[in-house]
Enzyme design. Structure first.
Site, PDB file in Angstrom:
ATOM      1  N   GLU A  35       0.874  -1.168   0.000  1.00  0.00           N
ATOM      2  CA  GLU A  35       0.000   0.000   0.000  1.00  0.00           C
ATOM      3  C   GLU A  35       0.918   1.227   0.000  1.00  0.00           C
ATOM      4  O   GLU A  35       1.828   1.309   0.830  1.00  0.00           O
ATOM      5  CB  GLU A  35      -0.864  -0.024   1.268  1.00  0.00           C
ATOM      6  CG  GLU A  35      -1.900   1.062   1.251  1.00  0.00           C
ATOM      7  CD  GLU A  35      -2.807   1.038   2.478  1.00  0.00           C
ATOM      8  OE1 GLU A  35      -2.771   0.066   3.253  1.00  0.00           O
ATOM      9  OE2 GLU A  35      -3.525   2.026   2.639  1.00  0.00           O
ATOM     10  N   ARG A 261       5.120 -12.899   9.572  1.00  0.00           N
ATOM     11  CA  ARG A 261       5.800 -11.648   9.252  1.00  0.00           C
ATOM     12  C   ARG A 261       7.111 -11.566  10.015  1.00  0.00           C
ATOM     13  O   ARG A 261       7.309 -12.231  11.024  1.00  0.00           O
ATOM     14  CB  ARG A 261       4.903 -10.459   9.565  1.00  0.00           C
ATOM     15  CG  ARG A 261       4.595 -10.263  11.042  1.00  0.00           C
ATOM     16  CD  ARG A 261       3.432  -9.306  11.272  1.00  0.00           C
ATOM     17  NE  ARG A 261       3.733  -7.947  10.891  1.00  0.00           N
ATOM     18  CZ  ARG A 261       3.152  -7.310   9.862  1.00  0.00           C
ATOM     19  NH1 ARG A 261       2.265  -7.913   9.113  1.00  0.00           N
ATOM     20  NH2 ARG A 261       3.450  -6.073   9.607  1.00  0.00           N
ATOM     21  N   LYS A 271       4.186   0.623   9.536  1.00  0.00           N
ATOM     22  CA  LYS A 271       4.327   1.891   8.822  1.00  0.00           C
ATOM     23  C   LYS A 271       3.704   3.043   9.592  1.00  0.00           C
ATOM     24  O   LYS A 271       4.197   4.159   9.543  1.00  0.00           O
ATOM     25  CB  LYS A 271       3.675   1.778   7.435  1.00  0.00           C
ATOM     26  CG  LYS A 271       4.605   1.183   6.404  1.00  0.00           C
ATOM     27  CD  LYS A 271       3.981   1.200   5.025  1.00  0.00           C
ATOM     28  CE  LYS A 271       2.971   0.086   4.882  1.00  0.00           C
ATOM     29  NZ  LYS A 271       2.431  -0.039   3.530  1.00  0.00           N
TER      30      LYS A 271
HETATM   31  P1  ATP Z   1       2.631  -2.421   8.049  1.00  0.00           P
HETATM   32  O1  ATP Z   1       1.916  -3.346   8.985  1.00  0.00           O
HETATM   33  O2  ATP Z   1       4.075  -2.252   8.328  1.00  0.00           O
HETATM   34  O3  ATP Z   1       1.948  -1.124   7.848  1.00  0.00           O
HETATM   35  P2  ATP Z   1       1.409  -3.548   5.817  1.00  0.00           P
HETATM   36  O4  ATP Z   1       1.170  -4.993   5.896  1.00  0.00           O
HETATM   37  O5  ATP Z   1       0.270  -2.645   6.045  1.00  0.00           O
HETATM   38  O6  ATP Z   1       2.651  -3.184   6.699  1.00  0.00           O
HETATM   39  P3  ATP Z   1       1.580  -3.458   3.021  1.00  0.00           P
HETATM   40  O7  ATP Z   1       2.058  -2.336   2.189  1.00  0.00           O
HETATM   41  O8  ATP Z   1       0.139  -3.780   3.006  1.00  0.00           O
HETATM   42  O9  ATP Z   1       2.065  -3.155   4.473  1.00  0.00           O
HETATM   43  O10 ATP Z   1       2.428  -4.760   2.769  1.00  0.00           O
HETATM   44  C1  ATP Z   1       2.786  -5.252   1.508  1.00  0.00           C
HETATM   45  C2  ATP Z   1       3.171  -6.689   1.646  1.00  0.00           C
HETATM   46  O11 ATP Z   1       4.260  -6.821   2.536  1.00  0.00           O
HETATM   47  C3  ATP Z   1       2.047  -7.509   2.215  1.00  0.00           C
HETATM   48  O12 ATP Z   1       1.940  -8.709   1.473  1.00  0.00           O
HETATM   49  C4  ATP Z   1       2.443  -7.774   3.623  1.00  0.00           C
HETATM   50  O13 ATP Z   1       1.944  -8.987   4.072  1.00  0.00           O
HETATM   51  C5  ATP Z   1       3.966  -7.773   3.522  1.00  0.00           C
HETATM   52  N1  ATP Z   1       4.551  -7.376   4.792  1.00  0.00           N
HETATM   53  C6  ATP Z   1       4.292  -6.253   5.506  1.00  0.00           C
HETATM   54  N2  ATP Z   1       4.967  -6.244   6.663  1.00  0.00           N
HETATM   55  C7  ATP Z   1       5.699  -7.389   6.685  1.00  0.00           C
HETATM   56  C8  ATP Z   1       6.610  -7.977   7.619  1.00  0.00           C
HETATM   57  N3  ATP Z   1       6.915  -7.376   8.770  1.00  0.00           N
HETATM   58  N4  ATP Z   1       7.163  -9.168   7.309  1.00  0.00           N
HETATM   59  C9  ATP Z   1       6.873  -9.771   6.158  1.00  0.00           C
HETATM   60  N5  ATP Z   1       6.027  -9.291   5.239  1.00  0.00           N
HETATM   61  C10 ATP Z   1       5.437  -8.112   5.486  1.00  0.00           C
HETATM   62 MG    MG Z   2      -1.505  -3.255   4.914  1.00  0.00          MG
END
Ligand code: ATP
Ligand code: MG
Length: 555
Positions: A35, A261, A271
């Site tokens: 995102e 994760r 984020k």
């Molecule tokens: P955050 O929780 O840090 O805001 P998010 O999951 O909202 O992260 P996205 O931009 O939606 O961030 O994530 C893009 C991809 O990266 C998704 O498939 C998500 O599952 C993966 N991802 C995000 N954080 C992690 C992590 N800590 N370890 C592994 N994969 C991750």
């Molecule tokens: Mg997300």
């Protein structure tokens, strides 16, 4: 097509894909779906490495798709940084870059399709009422009073949601699934909410936006993704993912797989929290070298190969854990130990005068750029009467275990001669400002002929030839392993006040004058350093300490 044989350690996702390929499903398509509401962090690297390497290994392709259904939080700055970071990590997405918003027209048509099938309805419950009707983990929900609206009424209301004639919050479109489902995600989840927001890709076309849950699987289906890999928090959403795929005329049937994760100690990874650190100016931006963002790690001096190496080391499982950031530090140290040229830089300069060395003489001393790798070449170090050594390498009185220079004692200057400290010069306030030493001319590249032993070796630069540089020393951003663990405090309460120390007036050997941005060195005896990408300019060099020479935490 014969499936390629993998050399990498087995993990369950690789096995799932290998089995599918062996079973005849030879096409492998993955995607990385960020995102664009922040910069990528090291956790994302785990997902990027997984998605891109699985596609690579099995002869498939990986898409980069921006999951852009929350326009208020998203921006072009984030889009551009994410693209740059994925490229820097060394991966190539299948062109073009995709956006979930590319599919808004199709998603809209499919929403109308579900309404016509009696499988979606417009609901006027307020947010609070919706929460009450949803029930809890232990109690079933209740049907919304709007659940049995006619198809015609739903179509008319949905059209009003679309064309902007309804105010934000008036109503939502919900999937009609099962308010008594034990899985709360299936209790008539929202598909569209009214948002009169400008979108970075679609402009003002839409007055309502689809939810993540409604968007994600259908985007996968449109792109013919075979393995939709995400983190474990989406496991409970998988039945909903499948419900949409099963109830819509989608062009392919992707399947979702979840992995744990990445969490790292001594930092935060969401984020939202990283954005707070930036917005509240606890750090100097998303790419501050203390941040766990990819742009921060890059600026700090991490190589992309060390990050890929780290992702291989931590493995892939379905159980949540917190990884020791020492593993990440190990990966970069290992890389830089092999590949970073050596150089000398004195961080805390103390003038040394060699009273028996000619004032005008300049000797060029040839030094290997890497002690174990002659192919990395040599450089010349000017040696002169006036030098700088580090204040910490001198003691007035000998202490136990102190192997460096003491008054009346000897030490070797790295790559050069043995010197003896004879006299201390102090300023008015009693501080040591200069040492008068003598050098032994017969000790360059050899031990003293008389057999006396000199154990210590210290680094130095020529006072006349050295250049002034700024050095930024970084420590962990948080002073506790898990800054999110304390229920009575916020993560901000655990910021390490000593996470950044700026040192001006460091004295570096002259060969560093031509250091280009992002070039990395081992400053002998000090650690690994990287010329700052943005602040380091010819004539005003700035070096970031990437990592110390050895693991000293907790020791
Ligand atoms: P955050 O929780 O840090 O805001 P998010 O999951 O909202 O992260 P996205 O931009 O939606 O961030 O994530 C893009 C991809 O990266 C998704 O498939 C998500 O599952 C993966 N991802 C995000 N954080 C992690 C992590 N800590 N370890 C592994 N994969 C991750
Ligand atoms: Mg997300």
């Amino acid at each position: 097509m014969k499936p390629p044989v993998s050399e990498k350690p087995a993990h369950f996702i690789r096995k799932i894909i290998a089995d599918a390929v062996a079973g005849g499903n030879t096409r492998v398509a993955t995607r990385f779906p960020p995102e664009p509401n922040g910069y990528l962090h090291i956790g994302h690297a785990k997902s990027i490495c997984l998605n891109f390497s699985m596609a690579q290994e099995f002869g498939g392709a990986c898409n980069l798709r921006f999951d852009d259904t929350n326009p208020e939080k998203e921006s072009d700055e984030f889009i551009n940084s994410i693209k740059a970071d994925v490229e820097w990590l060394g991966f190539k997405w299948q062109e073009p870059v995709r956006f979930a918003s590319d599919y808004f027209d199709q998603l809209y048509e499919w929403a109308v399709y579900l309404i016509k099938q009696g499988k979606a309805y417009v609901c006027h419950l307020s947010a609070d009422e919706t929460r009450v009707y949803r029930g809890t983990l232990t109690e079933p929900g209740k049907d919304s009073p709007y659940r049995n609206r006619s198809v015609e009424e739903n179509l008319a209301l949905f059209e009003q949601m679309r064309n902007g004639s309804l105010a934000e919050g008036t109503c939502v479109l919900r999937a009609k699934i099962d308010m008594a489902s034990p899985n709360i995600n299936l209790r008539d989840p929202a598909m569209y909410r009214i948002r009169h927001a400008h979108h970075h890709q679609t402009g003002d076309k839409w007055k309502m936006y689809p939810t993540y849950d409604y968007t994600h699987g259908q985007s996968d289906a449109i792109e013919q993704i075979t393995h939709s890999i995400c983190t474990l928090e989406f496991e409970d959403h998988r039945p909903l993912y499948d419900w949409f795929i099963d109830n819509l005329p989608v062009p392919s049937k992707p399947h979702q797989y979840e992995f744990a994760r990445l969490n790292l100690n001594y930092t935060v990874m969401s984020k939202r929290k990283l954005k707070q650190l930036v917005d509240d100016k606890h750090v100097h931006g998303w790419d501050d070298p203390r941040m766990p963002t990819l742009s921060g790690l890059r600026r700090r001096g991490y190589t992309s190969s060390s990050i890929r190496q780290f992702c291989d080391m931590i493995g892939m499982t379905r159980s949540e854990s917190i990884v020791d950031s020492g593993i990440l530090e190990f990966a970069i140290r290992d890389d830089l130990d092999k590949h970073a040229p050596r150089a000398m830089c004195v961080l805390s300069p103390l003038k040394v005068i060699l009273t028996n060395y000619d004032a005008d003489k300049v000797e060029m001393i040839s030094a290997l750029n890497h002690p174990q790798n002659e192919s990395m070449g040599k450089r010349d170090l000017p040696f002169t009467r006036e030098l700088y050594i580090d204040k910490n390498d001198f003691r007035e009185v000998a202490e136990k275990d102190f192997k460096r220079l003491v008054l009346g004692g000897e030490v070797r200057l790295r790559n050069a001669y043995i010197i003896r400290a004879n006299e201390i010069v102090r300023n008015a306030s009693g501080e040591i400002v200069e040492l008068h030493c003598t050098y032994d001319p017969d000790t360059h590249g050899k031990n003293p002929a008389d057999g006396r032993k000199v154990k210590g070796v210290i680094h130095w630069v020529s006072a006349k030839h050295c250049i002034d540089v700024e050095v930024r020393l970084y420590d962990r951003l948080f002073s506790v392993e898990n800054p999110e663990a304390d229920k009575d405090k916020t993560f901000l309460d655990f910021l390490n006040p000593q996470s950044l120390t700026v040192v001006h007036g460091c004295k570096a050997e002259p060969s560093l004058a031509t250091a280009i941005a992002e070039s990395r060195y081992q400053f002998e005896r000090e650690g690994y350093f990287c010329a700052d990408r943005f602040d380091s300019k010819p004539g005003k060099l700035v070096f970031n300490r990437t990592i110390g020479l050895r693991d000293t935490y907790g020791k």
